[in-house]
Motif scaffolding. Structure first.
Motif, short mmCIF file in Angstrom:
data_model
loop_
_atom_site.label_atom_id
_atom_site.label_comp_id
_atom_site.label_asym_id
_atom_site.label_seq_id
_atom_site.Cartn_x
_atom_site.Cartn_y
_atom_site.Cartn_z
N GLU A 1 -20.03 -0.29 59.10
CA GLU A 1 -19.19 -1.22 58.15
C GLU A 1 -17.89 -0.44 57.70
OE1 GLU A 1 -22.37 -4.37 56.68
OE2 GLU A 1 -21.25 -3.30 55.00
N ASN A 2 -18.08 0.45 57.18
CA ASN A 2 -17.02 1.19 56.61
C ASN A 2 -16.06 1.97 57.51
OD1 ASN A 2 -17.78 0.70 53.94
ND2 ASN A 2 -19.02 2.38 53.65
N HIS A 3 -16.49 2.22 58.74
CA HIS A 3 -15.66 2.73 59.83
C HIS A 3 -14.89 1.57 60.23
CE1 HIS A 3 -13.81 5.39 62.36
NE2 HIS A 3 -14.20 4.81 63.45
N TRP A 4 -15.40 0.39 60.31
CA TRP A 4 -15.03 -0.78 60.84
C TRP A 4 -13.72 -1.29 59.69
CZ3 TRP A 4 -13.87 -6.04 59.93
CH2 TRP A 4 -13.56 -6.74 60.97
N ARG A 5 -14.16 -1.11 58.81
CA ARG A 5 -13.14 -1.40 57.77
C ARG A 5 -11.81 -0.69 57.44
NH1 ARG A 5 -16.99 -2.01 53.58
NH2 ARG A 5 -16.95 -4.59 53.65
N ALA A 6 -12.44 0.77 57.80
CA ALA A 6 -11.15 1.90 57.78
C ALA A 6 -10.33 1.37 58.86
CB ALA A 6 -11.89 3.18 58.07
N LEU A 7 -10.55 1.29 59.97
CA LEU A 7 -9.72 0.81 61.01
C LEU A 7 -9.04 -0.63 60.86
CD1 LEU A 7 -11.95 1.81 64.37
CD2 LEU A 7 -10.18 3.35 63.29
N TYR A 8 -9.61 -1.64 60.58
CA TYR A 8 -9.14 -2.65 60.29
C TYR A 8 -8.32 -3.12 59.36
CZ TYR A 8 -10.61 -4.91 64.90
OH TYR A 8 -10.80 -5.18 66.12
N VAL A 9 -8.85 -2.58 58.03
CA VAL A 9 -8.19 -2.93 56.80
C VAL A 9 -7.17 -1.81 56.53
CG1 VAL A 9 -8.57 -3.27 54.34
CG2 VAL A 9 -10.32 -4.39 55.94
N ARG A 10 -7.68 -0.56 56.50
CA ARG A 10 -6.73 0.43 56.11
C ARG A 10 -5.71 0.88 57.20
NH1 ARG A 10 -10.01 4.76 54.06
NH2 ARG A 10 -10.40 3.16 52.44
N GLY A 11 -6.22 0.50 58.41
CA GLY A 11 -5.49 1.13 59.79
C GLY A 11 -4.62 0.10 59.91
N GLU A 12 -5.04 -1.09 60.24
CA GLU A 12 -4.05 -2.19 60.68
C GLU A 12 -3.47 -3.25 59.75
OE1 GLU A 12 -3.15 -2.10 63.98
OE2 GLU A 12 -4.80 -0.50 64.53
#
Lengths: 567, 567
Positions: B46-57
Motif C-alpha cells: 500500500e505504501n509503495h502504491w501511495r508513494a507512486l500515486y499520491v506523492r508521485g502523481e
C-alpha cells in the motif's frame, strides 16, 4: 478556548479535512468522508501509533474481516446485550434514543428498563421534537449492522462493533506466532460500526468509525512490565473513582493501589505519551477511572483518557484490565483450547482425579461390551462422574447408562511439566476519529478572523508550502525544483503560485502546515530561500539545497534558529 | 514453477501471513485474516502504491464510508445489475454459481439468461456435487451485502462493492480541492465487499477484499499526459484484442492506436512499474486488452494487468477509460452539478436559444397571471418547448397549460467565458489481495524441501534478522543493541536466539527476510558482525555500528559487495 462547534467543522469542510458523506444524495447521518487533508492527518496519527505499539512494544499487527458470522458476537455478548432503546414518533416516524429524551427527568436514565423509561416519558408527556407527535413505547434496538453471507437463505452475520474480537478469536495464532510466551500482544487498526439511533456531534458519534485497539495477553498472576521502571516518575492528571482529581506520578498511583497494576499503569503512560506526541494539549487531558458501577462486571480496572473539547470532556481512549472474560467467553462458545501453557521451573508432582472402571461389576452387566465401556468411563472428566448415581457413555454409537457401582473416582499422583492457563487481557482501545477531531480542536486558533491550525509537524498533512514570489522570471522553475527535492525526501509539499504571498501563508496556516519556503529574486543571485515558521511567523534565509533537511528538522521540533545555522 | 496451490497457503498459515478467519467457529468462506507478516506485507505494498500515486502523481487520497445508502448504488447500476445466478440443492441446501456448473457444457455460460442456463443444466442432468440431489432453477442473486441504517424501519443500505463510487460522488469536492483544474485525481485504499455465491482459490475470490483505486478526471478532448514522453520508450508485454501477443513500446502501441490514448498508456506504464517494483516477475506479467464484447458498453478502452500464478493467468489490475458514464449516472440520479468549468482563452460569442413569451397572446388568455406565466415560460429549457403544441408551467402552485401561440423559440447572441463539461474518467483499479498473493507466488522457491521467499526488500515484512551466536557471554546483550539500532532507524527487525544459526537462517528465508546479522565472539574483540544476504547466502563482516546503514542499502537493492565497503 470556547468556540462554536460549527466553526471548526466548517473549516474542515471548506479545506478538505472532512466532507459529509453522500452529500449529493442528501447525506447520511453519522457517516463522513475524510478528504485529502483529513485522510493524511489520519494516516499520520495511525503511523505514529503503529510506531509506538508495533515497533516500540512488539505488538503484532493483524487485520481481520469486518464481517463476522453470528456465533462470534453471540459469544462476545453483542447479539444479546449490545443495544439501546428507541422511541418512534407515531405521526412523522422520526426516531430518538429514549434515554436522551429523558435527560433532565432522571439522574441516570441509562439505568432504567423499557417499562420504567416508558412510564417516565409518558408521565412527563415527552413528544416528538419535530412535530410534537406522540411517541411509541421504548423498544430495544441492537446496534450492530446485520447482514447475511451467501446466496439463498444465507447465514446471519454482523459488521464488527469493535476490532477487538478478531484478536480474541485469534489468541492461539497470536500466541504461536509469539513463540508461545506471555505476555504477547496484537493490535488492529480499522473500521468498526455501530448503528446509532441518533448520531450527532460530527466525528464524536459515528455509525462507521475507526479504531486502533491493542490486546495484550498476560499471565493472570504476573501483571508486571519491566519498562514501567523507566516511566514511573512521570506525573499524569488522574481522576480516580475514589477521591479527588490530582496530578501524580504513575509510581505513586500504582503503589497506593489507585491504578491496579503495573501493566495498566504503563499503558496509561504510553497513551499519554501518544496523545501529547500528536499534539493534544496536556492541560486539556485527564485519565478518569470508571466508577465501580460503570465498569463491566468482569472488568478489574478501567481508565479513560478524556480530552476537553468543544463538546466538553470526551472519552478518546479506554485502557482496561478485562481479566479473562473475553477469552473465556470464546472458549465456552467455540470449545477451542484458547490457553497458554505455563512451564514450571521443574516438573511438579500433582494429584489428579480420574474415573476408574470396576471391571468386576462391568463384566456381568455389559458382557462383551464391558471392555469398551470401561475405556469410555476412563475418559470421562472426573467432575462429570463425581457423586453421580449413574453416568452415560457412548460405545459403538450406542448410548449406555452405567450405574455408579461400576466405577470409582480415584486420585493418582502425576509428574506434570506445566499447566494450561487462560490469559488475562489488558486492552488499550483508541477511538481514532475522536482523537483526530480533538487534535484539530486543540490546534484551532483564531485571532481577528485569522485562523491558524497549530498542528505538530509529526501529524501535519502538508509539511511545507513552496512558493515562487512571482510565477515568472524563472522563479517558478526554481520553486519547482525545491518542491521536487522535498517530495523526493518523502515530505508532503504543496506548491502554490497564485495570489499574494500573505494570502498563500494564510492558506497554509489554516490547514496547519508548519512552514513555508519562498523563492524570490535573491534566490537567483545567491541561491538562498526564505523559510517561514508558522507559529512564530519568523523567517530565516537558507541555501535552497538545504530545504529538505531544514523542513525535516523543523517538523521534528527543532527551533527555527537552529535552522538558520544551515545557511 | 508449477506447485500445488495448497503448498503456499500452508506456508502462509504456518508462518503468520494468512489465517482462515473465525477458524475456531469453523471458519467462514471467502474471509481471511492477515497475520502479522501478511499485514506488514500488505502495508508495504500500500505504501509503495501511495508513494507512486499520491506523492508521485499528485492524486488526492480520500477515505469514504463502506456503508452507503441505496440511491448511490441505484445510480451506479449495482442494485439492478450486479448479480450472479445460483442454484440450490433441494436436498442438502448447498448453493452453486449456476454458470460454474455449466462449464464444459457451453462455450460461454456467462452469456446465458436464467431460462437458457436452467434448460442447459436440466438437459444435462447436472446435480449437487455433494449429495447428487436435484437442483433448483437458476435464480439471480445480488452480490452486494445488504443492511439497514437507523432504528425502526431504517433505510436500506449496502456495503460498497468497490471503492470507486465514493470518488465519483465526491467529484465536485475533489475538483474544488484541486483548485478547479483538470486533470484531477483521487485515490482510495480500502475494503470492498462482494457476497460471492461460492468463493474459492484463497485470496483470489474473497467476500471481503481490499482495493486500491484511482479515478483520474480528465477533459474529454484532452487525454494527454506530459510525462508520457519520459516512458514511451518502455517496452511492455501486450495482448491486444486484435492480433497476437507482443512486447512493444508504449509509444508504438499508442501511435498504432492499440492503446486508445496517452493517459491510458501512461497508467499502464505506472502499473507495470508498480508491479515490478514490488517484485512481480516481468516474465509472468502481461497486459490483456478486453475483448469488444467483454467491455462495458460505455467503456472506451480497458486493459487488465494479468499475472501467471498457480491458478493460471489472473487479473490483478484493470486500467480503463470509462468515458463520462459514472459521473453522468450520478448527475442523472442526484441532479447535482458534477461538472468542470472550461474557461475559454477569450470569451466567445455564442448563439443561445431561449423561450420568449408573447405577451400579446398571454394577456387575453391568462389575465392577471399573464406576467407570472411569461416569466415561467422564460425559464423553461428551450429543448422542452421546441416544436411542442403546448407546454405546462407552474404558477403560484397551479399547473397551467400554455399553447404554442403564446411563445416562440428565439436565438440570441451572448458572450460566454467558458463552458461546463462532464469529465471523463480513467480508472486504474488494483486488487490488493490478489496482488499480495501473486507477490508471494512469484517469490516462492523450493529446493530439496528448503523454502525461500525471495521477497524484495521494499515489501519484505521483516527487513533483517538479528542473532547472537549464543544467548550468553554478553553476545545477547550486543545483539540486543544491534536490534535496537536498526529498529530506531525504522527498520523492522526480528530477534532470534534459539536453535542453530542454520535453523535461524532457514526461518528468516522462509518468510522472505532479505538479510541476517549475527553477533559472534569476534564481535566482542573487533566490533564486527556478519551480514548474510538471503539470495546469494554470501556473508561479509562489517562494524556493528554500521548495521542500520547496511540493511537500508541492501533492501534498497545495493549488492552485498558494496556493503563490505562499509567495514
Amino acid at each position: 478556548m470556547q468556540m462554536d462547534p460549527q466553526e471548526l467543522l466548517s473549516l474542515c469542510k471548506r479545506r478538505g479535512f472532512l466532507w459529509p458523506a453522500y452529500d449529493i444524495y442528501g447525506g447520511a447521518g453519522g457517516l463522513y468522508d475524510y478528504g485529502p487533508l483529513g485522510a493524511a492527518l489520519k494516516l499520520n496519527i495511525e503511523n505514529h501509533w503503529r510506531a509506538l505499539y508495533v515497533r516500540g512494544e512488539g505488538f503484532q499487527e493483524i487485520q481481520c474481516p469486518i464481517i463476522a458470522p453470528e456465533p462470534v458476537f453471540k459469544a462476545s455478548g453483542h447479539v444479546d446485550a449490545f443495544s439501546d432503546m428507541y422511541v418512534e414518533c407515531t405521526s412523522c416516524g422520526e426516531t430518538y434514543r429514549a434515554d436522551h429524551l429523558a435527560k433532565g427527568l432522571h439522574d441516570n436514565p441509562a439505568t432504567l428498563n423499557e417499562e420504567q423509561l416508558g412510564k417516565l416519558l409518558r408521565d412527563n408527556d415527552v413528544r416528538c421534537e419535530l412535530c410534537k407527535g406522540e411517541l411509541t413505547a421504548p423498544k430495544r434496538f441492537n446496534l450492530m449492522f446485520k447482514t447475511s453471507i451467501g446466496a439463498g437463505k444465507g447465514k446471519t452475520a454482523y459488521l464488527r462493533p469493535e476490532t477487538a474480537q478478531g484478536m480474541f478469536v485469534n489468541f492461539s495464532q497470536v500466541y504461536r506466532y509469539g513463540r508461545e510466551k506471555l505476555p504477547v500482544g496484537a493490535v488492529q487498526i480499522g473500521r468498526a460500526f455501530r448503528n446509532e439511533i441518533s448520531p450527532r456531534q460530527g466525528l464524536i458519534r459515528l455509525r462507521e468509525f475507526n479504531q486502533m485497539e491493542a490486546e495484550l495477553f498476560v499471565h493472570p498472576d504476573q501483571k508486571t512490565w519491566p519498562k514501567f521502571r523507566d516511566v514511573e516518575g512521570v506525573a499524569i492528571p488522574l481522576l480516580p473513582n475514589s477521591g479527588d482529581a490530582r496530578t501524580m506520578t504513575l509510581g505513586e498511583a500504582f503503589r497506593s493501589k489507585i491504578i491496579s497494576n503495573e501493566v495498566l499503569a504503563y499503558f496509561i503512560w504510553l497513551t499519554y505519551r501518544f496523545a501529547t506526541d500528536i499534539g493534544l494539549d496536556p492541560k486539556r487531558l485527564r485519565f478518569r477511572q470508571h466508577e465501580k458501577n460503570e465498569m463491566a462486571h468482569y472488568a478489574i480496572d478501567c481508565w479513560d483518557l478524556e480530552a476537553e473539547i468543544v463538546y466538553g470532556w470526551t472519552e478518546l481512549v479506554g485502557v482496561a484490565d478485562r481479566g479473562s472474560y473475553d477469552v473465556q467467553a470464546h472458549i465456552k462458545h467455540s470449545e477451542a483450547d484458547l490457553t497458554a501453557f505455563e512451564r514450571f521451573d521443574e516438573p511438579k508432582e500433582v494429584e489428579q482425579e480420574a474415573v476408574k472402571p470396576k471391571y468386576e461389576a462391568l463384566g456381568p452387566m455389559f458382557k462383551g461390551k464391558a471392555k469398551a465401556v470401561g475405556e469410555a468411563l476412563g475418559k470421562l472428566p472426573p467432575a462429570s462422574a463425581r457423586g453421580k448415581d449413574k453416568v452415560e457413555v457412548t460405545v459403538g454409537g450406542e448410548r449406555l447408562t452405567v450405574p455408579s457401582s461400576c466405577f470409582e473416582i480415584m486420585v493418582r499422583k502425576e509428574k506434570v511439566s506445566g499447566r494450561k492457563l487462560v490469559p488475562h487481557v489488558i486492552e488499550p482501545s483508541y477511538g481514532l476519529d475522536r482523537i483526530l477531531y480533538s487534535v484539530l480542536d486543540h490546534a484551532y486558533r483564531k485571532k481577528d478572523d485569522y485562523i491558524t491550525l497549530g498542528l505538530k509537524g509529526l501529524v501535519a498533512p502538508i509539511k511545507v508550502g513552496v512558493f515562487p514570489l512571482m510565477a515568472k522570471d524563472g522563479l517558478d522553475a526554481i520553486a519547482g525544483e525545491v518542491f521536487d527535492s522535498v517530495s523526493a525526501a518523502g515530505l508532503e509539499a504543496y506548491y502554490d503560485d497564485s495570489g499574494s504571498i500573505g494570502r498563500r501563508y494564510a492558506r497554509m496556516d489554516e490547514i496547519g502546515t508548519p512552514c513555508c519556503v519562498t523563492v524570490d529574486y535573491d534566490t537567483k543571485s545567491d541561491g538562498t530561500v526564505t523559510v517561514r515558521d508558522r507559529d512564530s511567523a519568523e523567517q530565516v534565509r537558507i541555501q535552497k539545497s538545504l530545504v529538505a533537511n531544514a523542513v525535516s528538522a523543523l517538523i521534528s521540533g527543532s527551533p527555527l534558529k537552529s535552522i538558520s545555522a544551515l545557511r
